[in-house]
Motif scaffolding. Structure first.
Motif, PDB file in Angstrom:
ATOM      1  N   ALA A 113       0.841  -1.193   0.000  1.00  0.00           N
ATOM      2  CA  ALA A 113       0.000   0.000   0.000  1.00  0.00           C
ATOM      3  C   ALA A 113       0.881   1.250   0.000  1.00  0.00           C
ATOM      4  O   ALA A 113       1.846   1.327   0.754  1.00  0.00           O
ATOM      5  N   PRO A 114       0.549   2.213  -0.852  1.00  0.00           N
ATOM      6  CA  PRO A 114       1.349   3.448  -0.860  1.00  0.00           C
ATOM      7  C   PRO A 114       1.150   4.231   0.436  1.00  0.00           C
ATOM      8  O   PRO A 114       0.103   4.166   1.065  1.00  0.00           O
ATOM      9  N   THR A 115       2.176   4.970   0.812  1.00  0.00           N
ATOM     10  CA  THR A 115       2.088   5.784   2.022  1.00  0.00           C
ATOM     11  C   THR A 115       1.421   7.117   1.697  1.00  0.00           C
ATOM     12  O   THR A 115       1.306   7.509   0.527  1.00  0.00           O
ATOM     13  N   ILE A 116       1.003   7.808   2.740  1.00  0.00           N
ATOM     14  CA  ILE A 116       0.415   9.134   2.556  1.00  0.00           C
ATOM     15  C   ILE A 116       1.425  10.047   1.863  1.00  0.00           C
ATOM     16  O   ILE A 116       1.066  10.805   0.962  1.00  0.00           O
ATOM     17  N   GLU A 117       2.683   9.934   2.253  1.00  0.00           N
ATOM     18  CA  GLU A 117       3.713  10.770   1.640  1.00  0.00           C
ATOM     19  C   GLU A 117       3.826  10.498   0.137  1.00  0.00           C
ATOM     20  O   GLU A 117       3.911  11.435  -0.664  1.00  0.00           O
ATOM     21  N   GLU A 118       3.812   9.237  -0.241  1.00  0.00           N
ATOM     22  CA  GLU A 118       3.906   8.892  -1.668  1.00  0.00           C
ATOM     23  C   GLU A 118       2.708   9.432  -2.443  1.00  0.00           C
ATOM     24  O   GLU A 118       2.860   9.991  -3.535  1.00  0.00           O
ATOM     25  N   ILE A 119       1.529   9.281  -1.875  1.00  0.00           N
ATOM     26  CA  ILE A 119       0.315   9.752  -2.543  1.00  0.00           C
ATOM     27  C   ILE A 119       0.322  11.273  -2.672  1.00  0.00           C
ATOM     28  O   ILE A 119       0.063  11.814  -3.748  1.00  0.00           O
ATOM     29  N   ARG A 145       3.566  15.116  10.488  1.00  0.00           N
ATOM     30  CA  ARG A 145       4.037  15.241   9.100  1.00  0.00           C
ATOM     31  C   ARG A 145       2.948  14.808   8.118  1.00  0.00           C
ATOM     32  O   ARG A 145       2.670  15.507   7.140  1.00  0.00           O
ATOM     33  N   ASP A 146       2.325  13.645   8.366  1.00  0.00           N
ATOM     34  CA  ASP A 146       1.266  13.167   7.474  1.00  0.00           C
ATOM     35  C   ASP A 146       0.093  14.144   7.456  1.00  0.00           C
ATOM     36  O   ASP A 146      -0.481  14.430   6.402  1.00  0.00           O
TER      37      ASP A 146
END
Length: 65
Positions: A7-13, A44-45
């Motif tokens: 699953a992609p992270t919030i940062e990646e998205i 941060r997210d």
């Protein structure tokens, strides 16, 4: 053994959204769910989610399906 990173992270998205200037409805729903989840996000997210949602409100992102 490393944890699964399927699953992609919030940062990646959020990085993908800001870099492309586009957000899908699925991305928008994911970020809204993450921001309102009972499980707290890291500072941060939360900043990243707010940044994308602010850009969306300002019309700086194009919504695509």
């Amino acid at each position: 053994m490393q944890p699964s990173t399927l699953a992609p992270t919030i940062e990646e998205i959020t990085n993908r959204i800001v870099a492309s200037g586009r957000i899908t409805r699925a991305d928008e729903r994911f970020l809204l769910r993450a921001a309102t989840s009972e499980q707290p996000l890291s500072d941060r997210d939360m900043r990243q989610v707010k940044h994308v949602l602010d850009r969306l409100k300002m019309g700086l992102l194009r919504v695509v399906d």
